[in-house]
Scaffold this motif. Structure first.
Motif, PDB file in Angstrom:
ATOM      1  N   ASN A 105       0.814  -1.222   0.000  1.00  0.00           N
ATOM      2  CA  ASN A 105       0.000   0.000   0.000  1.00  0.00           C
ATOM      3  C   ASN A 105       0.842   1.264   0.000  1.00  0.00           C
ATOM      4  OD1 ASN A 105      -2.281  -1.591   0.261  1.00  0.00           O
ATOM      5  ND2 ASN A 105      -2.463  -1.304   2.479  1.00  0.00           N
ATOM      6  N   ALA A 106       2.043   1.182   0.558  1.00  0.00           N
ATOM      7  CA  ALA A 106       2.896   2.363   0.729  1.00  0.00           C
ATOM      8  C   ALA A 106       2.093   3.483   1.404  1.00  0.00           C
ATOM      9  CB  ALA A 106       3.468   2.825  -0.609  1.00  0.00           C
ATOM     10  N   HIS A 107       1.382   3.103   2.446  1.00  0.00           N
ATOM     11  CA  HIS A 107       0.440   4.047   3.062  1.00  0.00           C
ATOM     12  C   HIS A 107       0.684   4.199   4.559  1.00  0.00           C
ATOM     13  CE1 HIS A 107      -3.323   6.071   3.909  1.00  0.00           C
ATOM     14  NE2 HIS A 107      -3.651   5.111   4.757  1.00  0.00           N
ATOM     15  N   GLY A 110      -1.754  -7.858   4.499  1.00  0.00           N
ATOM     16  CA  GLY A 110      -1.116  -8.027   5.801  1.00  0.00           C
ATOM     17  C   GLY A 110      -0.674  -6.723   6.418  1.00  0.00           C
ATOM     18  N   ILE A 111      -0.238  -6.822   7.658  1.00  0.00           N
ATOM     19  CA  ILE A 111       0.259  -5.652   8.367  1.00  0.00           C
ATOM     20  C   ILE A 111       1.483  -5.109   7.627  1.00  0.00           C
ATOM     21  CG2 ILE A 111       1.813  -6.904   9.918  1.00  0.00           C
ATOM     22  CD1 ILE A 111       0.877  -5.000  12.156  1.00  0.00           C
ATOM     23  N   GLY A 112       1.601  -3.807   7.619  1.00  0.00           N
ATOM     24  CA  GLY A 112       2.679  -3.195   6.850  1.00  0.00           C
ATOM     25  C   GLY A 112       2.233  -2.833   5.452  1.00  0.00           C
ATOM     26  N   GLY A 113       1.011  -3.239   5.102  1.00  0.00           N
ATOM     27  CA  GLY A 113       0.475  -2.848   3.793  1.00  0.00           C
ATOM     28  C   GLY A 113       0.756  -3.817   2.673  1.00  0.00           C
ATOM     29  N   GLY A 114       1.270  -4.993   2.991  1.00  0.00           N
ATOM     30  CA  GLY A 114       1.539  -5.967   1.936  1.00  0.00           C
ATOM     31  C   GLY A 114       0.252  -6.576   1.398  1.00  0.00           C
ATOM     32  N   ASN A 115       0.178  -6.722   0.099  1.00  0.00           N
ATOM     33  CA  ASN A 115      -0.958  -7.402  -0.549  1.00  0.00           C
ATOM     34  C   ASN A 115      -0.403  -8.452  -1.494  1.00  0.00           C
ATOM     35  OD1 ASN A 115      -3.085  -5.355   0.271  1.00  0.00           O
ATOM     36  ND2 ASN A 115      -1.743  -4.037  -0.942  1.00  0.00           N
ATOM     37  N   ALA A 116      -1.099  -9.566  -1.613  1.00  0.00           N
ATOM     38  CA  ALA A 116      -0.721 -10.568  -2.611  1.00  0.00           C
ATOM     39  C   ALA A 116      -1.973 -11.298  -3.054  1.00  0.00           C
ATOM     40  CB  ALA A 116       0.306 -11.550  -2.048  1.00  0.00           C
ATOM     41  N   ALA A 117      -2.048 -11.598  -4.328  1.00  0.00           N
ATOM     42  CA  ALA A 117      -3.216 -12.291  -4.879  1.00  0.00           C
ATOM     43  C   ALA A 117      -2.756 -13.336  -5.881  1.00  0.00           C
ATOM     44  CB  ALA A 117      -4.147 -11.284  -5.556  1.00  0.00           C
ATOM     45  N   THR A 169       8.918  -5.619   8.384  1.00  0.00           N
ATOM     46  CA  THR A 169       8.711  -4.250   8.861  1.00  0.00           C
ATOM     47  C   THR A 169       9.500  -3.238   8.035  1.00  0.00           C
ATOM     48  OG1 THR A 169       8.256  -4.922  11.129  1.00  0.00           O
ATOM     49  CG2 THR A 169       9.117  -2.702  10.816  1.00  0.00           C
ATOM     50  N   THR A 170      10.774  -3.499   7.870  1.00  0.00           N
ATOM     51  CA  THR A 170      11.607  -2.527   7.157  1.00  0.00           C
ATOM     52  C   THR A 170      11.135  -2.384   5.718  1.00  0.00           C
ATOM     53  OG1 THR A 170      13.483  -3.006   8.583  1.00  0.00           O
ATOM     54  CG2 THR A 170      13.971  -1.991   6.473  1.00  0.00           C
ATOM     55  N   ASN A 171      10.767  -3.500   5.126  1.00  0.00           N
ATOM     56  CA  ASN A 171      10.241  -3.471   3.767  1.00  0.00           C
ATOM     57  C   ASN A 171       9.061  -2.492   3.687  1.00  0.00           C
ATOM     58  OD1 ASN A 171       8.488  -4.221   1.537  1.00  0.00           O
ATOM     59  ND2 ASN A 171       9.738  -6.048   1.255  1.00  0.00           N
ATOM     60  N   SER A 172       8.128  -2.638   4.604  1.00  0.00           N
ATOM     61  CA  SER A 172       6.933  -1.789   4.575  1.00  0.00           C
ATOM     62  C   SER A 172       7.273  -0.321   4.817  1.00  0.00           C
ATOM     63  CB  SER A 172       5.935  -2.260   5.635  1.00  0.00           C
ATOM     64  OG  SER A 172       5.531  -3.579   5.368  1.00  0.00           O
ATOM     65  N   LEU A 173       8.154  -0.078   5.767  1.00  0.00           N
ATOM     66  CA  LEU A 173       8.539   1.308   6.055  1.00  0.00           C
ATOM     67  C   LEU A 173       9.195   1.957   4.841  1.00  0.00           C
ATOM     68  CD1 LEU A 173       9.997   0.781   9.646  1.00  0.00           C
ATOM     69  CD2 LEU A 173       7.936   2.081   9.079  1.00  0.00           C
ATOM     70  N   ILE A 175       6.569   2.884   2.280  1.00  0.00           N
ATOM     71  CA  ILE A 175       5.848   4.103   2.662  1.00  0.00           C
ATOM     72  C   ILE A 175       6.724   5.331   2.407  1.00  0.00           C
ATOM     73  CG2 ILE A 175       4.872   5.371   4.626  1.00  0.00           C
ATOM     74  CD1 ILE A 175       4.252   2.510   5.838  1.00  0.00           C
ATOM     75  N   GLU A 176       7.969   5.257   2.836  1.00  0.00           N
ATOM     76  CA  GLU A 176       8.862   6.414   2.737  1.00  0.00           C
ATOM     77  C   GLU A 176       9.150   6.801   1.284  1.00  0.00           C
ATOM     78  OE1 GLU A 176      10.047   8.143   5.293  1.00  0.00           O
ATOM     79  OE2 GLU A 176      11.269   9.529   4.092  1.00  0.00           O
ATOM     80  N   PHE A 177       9.353   5.800   0.447  1.00  0.00           N
ATOM     81  CA  PHE A 177       9.817   6.087  -0.919  1.00  0.00           C
ATOM     82  C   PHE A 177       8.742   5.814  -1.986  1.00  0.00           C
ATOM     83  CE2 PHE A 177      13.592   5.144   1.630  1.00  0.00           C
ATOM     84  CZ  PHE A 177      14.331   6.304   1.424  1.00  0.00           C
ATOM     85  N   ALA A 178       7.499   5.680  -1.550  1.00  0.00           N
ATOM     86  CA  ALA A 178       6.366   5.499  -2.479  1.00  0.00           C
ATOM     87  C   ALA A 178       6.584   4.321  -3.427  1.00  0.00           C
ATOM     88  CB  ALA A 178       6.114   6.776  -3.271  1.00  0.00           C
TER      89      ALA A 178
END
Lengths: 405, 405
Positions: free
Chosen positions: A254-256, A387-394, B154-158, B161-164
């Motif tokens: 999601n990068a959100h 998932g938490i952290g904004g990960g999506n997979a389909a 976690t780091t992946n998600s952060l 978010i940070e770098f779109a």
């Protein structure tokens, strides 16, 4: 897509709170059974929640006693079931792609407590997650490459996405792929503080009610879901039955926000579109969606929005189910178990009901399968996860008769 | 950093359809932060290592090479005081990689820009803090702020978010090849059209409990020092290169992986030959995918274990025997940086093929005995315009080829 190698599902394995075989899981899902019960594994003092789905039909051994994480024991059991018809001589090149949220969490706990965690041949410098995949690989005699993925609760589908690419690119003829997790004390403490679990209403026990107007949260569970994938040539050469085609997959973020879903469901819609594009099919072919459907207020609404973006005007017509009402949220195993169920839905033309779905929610105005299983002749199933952290997979699974055309 | 090749002209871009370019690099390791510090340290360390070896010196067994202290605000604008070392390394590395790739240090299309991250241990410092909190204060007071920082992704998600980085996403957390897997995933995603830009790399940070446990394990006297850090590369297709006005450093021509066929611990002569065969096969596959032949390779970078005379090391040396007369770069300069090792070695390889010559040309003696064959004279110019980066374990092999644009 034209010219690209097809990849088939030829074996399934499952360990869950609904039983420790695919047959047990499927029967329980079709019956609308619930495997969520008071959690008995450890002292829950201080936790406001006490209901979870412990794997049934398997007696895992503590990490301290065997040096193998509980999750890896679940994964190995499901893996053995998935490859039971694969001859020994076909396992030299069998790759293993496992995914998990917390995997060897007991090993990490011991490590941080200052205990020695190196177990036999497995050394810390090889990576604790590698211990799990090596255990599973050794248990089933897999001689191919081994790797771990962790994309929180979309892990299972992310593993299938990577495994699909391994076979397509001819780096492996056969891959065992799936997800697994176990419930451990420190992890439970973390899940408790996320405030996504339901404590239930006054006078009644907690229930997961995906897409229901009165939904109040999820409940976590554990287990493993495994799928054996093979190239057409490999499967044909050994004359095995093709259960379904794994036609496409996608994975994104999601990068959100770390813990809050993007309310517009933009990236979730994009990942489903990515998987369909990868499969070379349009959304009009989707006959059923096995949804992430956690039963939390926001996530189910967001997933509904994302599905409407992907399915367009058909969104209210495509049967949707969430298995989490009965199965709970099996974390890293969740989408893999849901992929197992999706394969069975394709084969048998039946969709399991969404347990505890009672009151439609205008925010989730989908065709939610409820009450009893629904008979439908399916060609294409979309299995979605997040998932938490904004990960999506389909992933996109297709019926074999069509896939062969 | 020298850039010997200019921006691609439209004609070049058209002819390069399907190619994957390395346009940026963000090394963060004991050698320093950023390409210039890294390059200077890398070649300098190599020379120092050779002098040490000539004198028969050995590094101290407990040597640890840490990332120098830095201020994260020098690399990212957002305030992130809560990040642990693992995430801080990755943030700095990705920021450096994107900044070095283009005059506009951000992605053009978030949904077409993805991330693949590898880590062996994940956010250990956050896990340790969370675990301590649960042990000391009980489940009820576990921190909802801290727990989301304990996931392996976690780091992946952060970073997303940070770098779109909303596009294709994977997170590997297995053995020390998981950094190599990210290059493979990124390369595959760009080639398959799933993404235009992929940030790929690995990251691991040492914590005290981890160090204590690692020191308990025996390592060969030739093993590189324990180290930490992050190495990230920006991969782009021609569309993205032109859109972002990026300048290719080199091309990531191929990444090929495979299994060794070993089940259980590699224990005998038979397994040694299996691993050696898998290394040979991966190299051959990488050359074929890159449309190159052995004579095009001018240097070899070894990205994982080198522990002297153990079976797995010996097998790897045998497998690459065809390249034994080429300059060979062991990970001594970057140390044993776990998931970061392969991407950091790729960074050095990218810089080398970009320059087309060795920054320094020390006159080598045969500095090591046994299976690691070193040439006695290193040419000042590369004999070929490609570099091979190679990593292997008992179970898996990854070979990557970077070549001059």
């Amino acid at each position: 897509m034209a010219g690209r190698a097809k990849v088939y599902v030829t074996g399934l394995g499952a360990v869950s709170c609904l039983g420790s075989s695919v047959e047990e899981l499927w029967e329980a899902l079709l019956c609308g059974s619930c495997g969520l019960r008071p959690l008995e594994r450890f002292d829950l003092e201080g936790s406001p929640y006490s209901t979870a789905g412990q794997a049934s039909g398997i007696e895992p051994v503590d990490f301290a006693g065997c040096g193998v994480s509980m999750g890896a024991q679940f994964a190995a059991r499901a893996a053995r079931e998935a490859v039971r018809d694969l001859p020994e001589e076909s396992r030299d090149g069998l790759a293993v792609v496992l995914a998990t949220n917390f995997g060897p969490s007991e090993a990490l706990e011991a490590l941080l407590d200052g205990e020695s965690v190196a177990t036999g041949q497995r050394r810390l410098r090889d990576g604790p997650f590698a211990w799990d995949v090596d255990h599973v690989g050794d248990e089933i005699g897999a001689g191919g490459e081994r790797l771990n993925i962790s994309l929180s609760c979309s892990s299972g589908n992310a593993a299938l996405a990577h495994a699909l690419e391994l076979v397509r690119s001819k780096r492996a003829d056969a891959v065992l792929a799936g997800g697994y997790d176990s419930i451990q004390k420190v992890v439970w403490a973390g899940l408790s503080c996320l405030r996504v679990m339901t404590a239930g209403k006054e006078g009644e026990g907690p229930r997961v009610q995906p897409f229901d107007r009165n939904r109040s949260g999820t409940l976590f569970s554990e287990g493993a879901g495994m799928l054996l994938l093979e190239s057409a040539e490999h499967a044909r050469a050994r004359g095995t039955e093709l259960l379904a085609e794994l036609a496409g997959a996608g994975s994104n973020n999601n990068a959100h926000h770390m813990t809050r879903a993007d309310e517009q469901g933009r990236a979730m819609a994009e990942v489903m579109a990515m998987a369909l594009r990868d499969a070379g099919v349009g959304s009009e072919t989707v006959g059923h969606v096995n949804a992430h459907g956690t039963g939390t207020k926001l996530n189910d609404a967001v997933e509904s929005r994302a599905l409407k973006k992907v399915l367009g005007s058909r969104a209210a017509e495509v049967p949707v189910t969430s298995l989490k009402g009965g199965l709970g949220h099996a974390m890293g195993a969740a989408s893999a178990l849901e992929a197992v169920a999706s394969v069975l839905s394709l084969r048998e033309g039946v969709i399991p009901p969404t347990v505890n779905y009672e009151t439609p929610d205008p925010e989730c105005d989908l065709d939610v399968v409820s009450g009893v299983p629904r008979q439908v002749d399916l060609e294409t199933v979309l299995n979605n996860s997040a998932g938490i952290g904004g990960g999506n997979a389909a992933v996109v699974l297709r019926k074999v008769s069509l896939a062969r055309q | 950093m020298a850039r010997t090749h200019g921006k691609m002209r439209p004609a070049d871009a058209r002819s390069a359809a399907g190619h994957v370019y390395v346009t940026g690099a963000g090394p963060v390791c004991a050698l320093g932060l950023g390409v210039d510090a890294f390059a200077s340290g890398f070649w300098g360390a190599r020379a120092r290592g050779q002098q040490l070896a000539r004198r028969g010196g050995r590094r101290p067994r407990d040597a640890v090479r840490r990332v120098p202290d830095f201020d994260l605000s020098d690399y990212v604008e957002s305030k992130r005081p809560y990040l642990d070392a693992h995430s801080r390394f990755a943030f700095a590395a990705v920021s450096l990689a994107l900044a070095s790739s283009s005059p506009v240090p951000r992605v053009a299309e978030p949904s077409r820009s993805g991330l693949a991250l590898g880590t062996l241990f994940g956010n250990m410092a956050s896990q340790e803090a969370f675990q301590r909190l649960v042990r000391q204060k009980g489940m009820r007071l576990a921190s909802p702020m801290l727990f989301p920082h304990c996931y392996p992704n976690t780091t992946n998600s952060l970073l997303c978010i940070e770098f779109a980085l909303r596009g294709y996403n994977q997170n590997f957390c297995g053995d020390s090849l998981c950094g190599a897997r990210t290059l493979q995933a990124g390369h595959g995603a760009v080639r398959a059209g799933l993404a235009d830009l992929m940030v790929v790399g690995g990251c691991d940070a040492l914590t005290e409990p981890l160090l204590r446990a690692l020191r308990q394990e025996s390592a060969g006297p030739e093993a590189p020092a324990l180290s930490e850090g992050a190495g990230f590369l920006v991969l782009e297709n021609e569309h993205s290169v032109n859109q972002r006005d990026s300048t290719p450093i080199c091309e990531l021509a191929s990444v090929v992986s495979g299994g060794t066929g070993v089940v259980g611990r590699a224990a005998g002569e038979h397994d040694e030959e299996r691993i050696a065969g898998a290394v040979r096969s991966a190299i051959a596959g990488a050359l074929a995918q890159a449309h190159l032949w052995e004579g095009d390779v001018g240097a070899v970078f070894i990205a994982v274990r080198h522990e002297g005379d153990d079976l797995v090391s010996r097998a790897g040396a045998q497998g690459r025997r065809g390249f034994s007369q080429l300059p060979t770069f062991h990970p001594n300069a970057v140390g044993r940086a776990f998931a970061a090792t392969f991407p950091l070695q790729c960074t050095a390889a990218a810089l080398l093929v970009n320059e087309g010559r060795l920054p320094r040309a020390p006159k080598l003696q045969r500095v090591e005995k046994g299976v690691e064959l070193w040439v006695e004279q290193v040419p000042s110019s590369l004999l070929g315009d490609a570099a091979l980066v190679l990593g292997w374990s008992a179970h898996s092999v990854v070979a990557a080829i970077l070549k001059a644009v």
